[in-house]
Design a protein around this motif. Structure first.
Motif, short mmCIF file in Angstrom:
data_model
loop_
_atom_site.label_atom_id
_atom_site.label_comp_id
_atom_site.label_asym_id
_atom_site.label_seq_id
_atom_site.Cartn_x
_atom_site.Cartn_y
_atom_site.Cartn_z
N PRO A 194 0.80 -1.24 0.00
CA PRO A 194 0.00 0.00 0.00
C PRO A 194 0.82 1.28 0.00
N ASN A 195 2.05 1.24 0.54
CA ASN A 195 2.84 2.47 0.63
C ASN A 195 3.18 3.05 -0.73
N ASN A 196 3.30 2.20 -1.75
CA ASN A 196 3.41 2.74 -3.10
C ASN A 196 2.03 2.69 -3.72
N ASN A 197 1.34 3.81 -3.65
CA ASN A 197 -0.06 3.86 -4.06
C ASN A 197 -0.26 3.42 -5.51
N SER A 198 0.65 3.83 -6.38
CA SER A 198 0.49 3.53 -7.80
C SER A 198 0.50 2.03 -8.07
N ASN A 208 2.69 14.77 1.95
CA ASN A 208 2.49 13.40 2.44
C ASN A 208 2.79 13.25 3.93
N ALA A 225 -9.49 4.84 -3.55
CA ALA A 225 -9.35 4.78 -2.09
C ALA A 225 -9.99 3.52 -1.51
N PHE A 268 -7.62 0.64 -0.76
CA PHE A 268 -6.80 0.78 0.44
C PHE A 268 -7.63 0.57 1.71
N TRP A 291 -8.42 8.00 3.21
CA TRP A 291 -7.64 7.53 2.07
C TRP A 291 -7.91 8.38 0.83
N LEU A 296 -5.01 10.34 -1.27
CA LEU A 296 -4.77 10.17 -2.69
C LEU A 296 -4.92 11.48 -3.46
N ARG A 310 -1.73 13.63 -3.33
CA ARG A 310 -0.47 13.08 -3.83
C ARG A 310 -0.40 13.18 -5.35
#
Length: 310
Positions: free
Chosen positions: A9-13, A96, A234, A237, A252, A256, A259
């Motif tokens: 999850p920490n790398n949203n992409s 962030n 979102a 997540f 969430w 998003l 960012r």
């Protein structure tokens, strides 16, 4: 061949891409590797070492061919002789997170952190932010008492007073803010750009250009979808968080929306920041040696991410 892509999850992409099925339309065989399911590394002393974290699994059996993380892990990998190369970077993620204290704290400036317990997810971008802040105040890593919130509950430790200061990131920082006010000691903006970044092994980049191009194009398509549909994104997540405090759809969505999405070429400004981080990490005993991040740049990858090639 089967292309193995790491995600968490920490790398949203990459986390959204895992759920969208986009890359599977471009590659015949894809295996997704959840970083949270990989064997845990033994904890390290945050006063004397920096964990290699995500770069290890590019080179170990059962790992992956491609990964995206925050600012610090590729520098750490390069310093430990991992032959990795940058693929691309995001825009600045200065919203962030930041370094915070409680409203009534006697800590007024970064210089007041001397001898204090400061929470960071050790080895992440948070380590770099704190080092940059300490350098500006004439302090070193040994002047503080770092606490690794990667193995402690950061919001709980901060709220309970176990930490004197904390480099908090959203959505975890939002949990604390919802419970009561915090005071910002130093913002990320103005300190460093704090982008997401993606990297791979040099041999994978050189020998599997078509596969790597397919991943990049899939990320670009997926990121455009996230920008247009932040609430739908979102949900991935919030559902993944289950019943934990981070299972908050509104929080969430806010994270998003704040960012940047999209992949950009590796810039000289970014490389300057990476070089400064490598120098400081080595000087403070957190890396075995300083490195030149320019050794991890492949010009054809930058060409792939120019607007003309998109």
């Amino acid at each position: 061949m089967t292309v193995r892509i790491g995600f968490f999850p920490n790398n949203n992409s990459l986390f959204v891409l895992r759920h969208r099925g986009i890359v599977e339309r471009r590659l015949p065989a894809v295996e997704w590797v959840d970083l949270r399911a990989l064997p845990a590394k033994p904890p390290v002393d945050p006063k004397s070492a920096l964990p290699t974290l995500h770069s290890d699994w590019l080179f170990e059996p059962g790992g992956y061919d491609f990964i995206g993380t925050g600012f610090t892990p590729p520098v750490t990998g390069l310093a430990h002789d991992r032959d990795l190369v940058y693929v691309g970077i995001s825009g600045p993620r200065v919203e962030n997170g930041r370094l915070v204290v409680k409203p009534g704290s006697p800590i007024r400036t970064v210089a007041d952190l001397r001898g204090r317990r400061v929470g960071v997810a050790h080895g992440s971008w948070q380590t770099t932010l704190l080092l940059f802040a300490l350098e500006g105040a004439g302090l070193t890593w040994s002047d503080i008492e770092p606490v690794d919130t990667a193995v402690h509950d950061g919001p709980s430790a901060f709220s309970s007073g176990e930490l004197d200061a904390w480099v908090g990131a959203y959505p975890a920082l939002g949990v604390v803010e919802q419970a009561g006010p915090v005071r910002t000691l130093i913002e990320t903006e103005g300190l460093f750009s704090h982008p997401s970044l993606w990297f791979t092994r040099r041999d994978f980049a050189e020998n599997h250009r078509d596969e790597l191009t397919a991943i990049v194009r899939s990320l670009q398509e997926s990121d455009a979808w996230v920008e247009a549909n932040p609430r739908e994104a979102a949900r991935y997540f919030a559902e993944d968080a289950g019943t934990t405090s981070e299972a908050d759809l509104d929080r969430w969505e806010h994270a998003l929306r704040s960012r940047p999405f999209g992949l950009h070429p590796v810039s000289e400004e970014f490389l300057d920041e990476q070089h400064r981080a490598a120098r400081l990490l080595a000087a403070n005993g957190l890396l075995p040696r300083a490195v030149d991040p320019r050794s991890a740049v492949l010009p054809w990858l930058n060409d792939l991410l120019t607007p003309q090639a998109a």
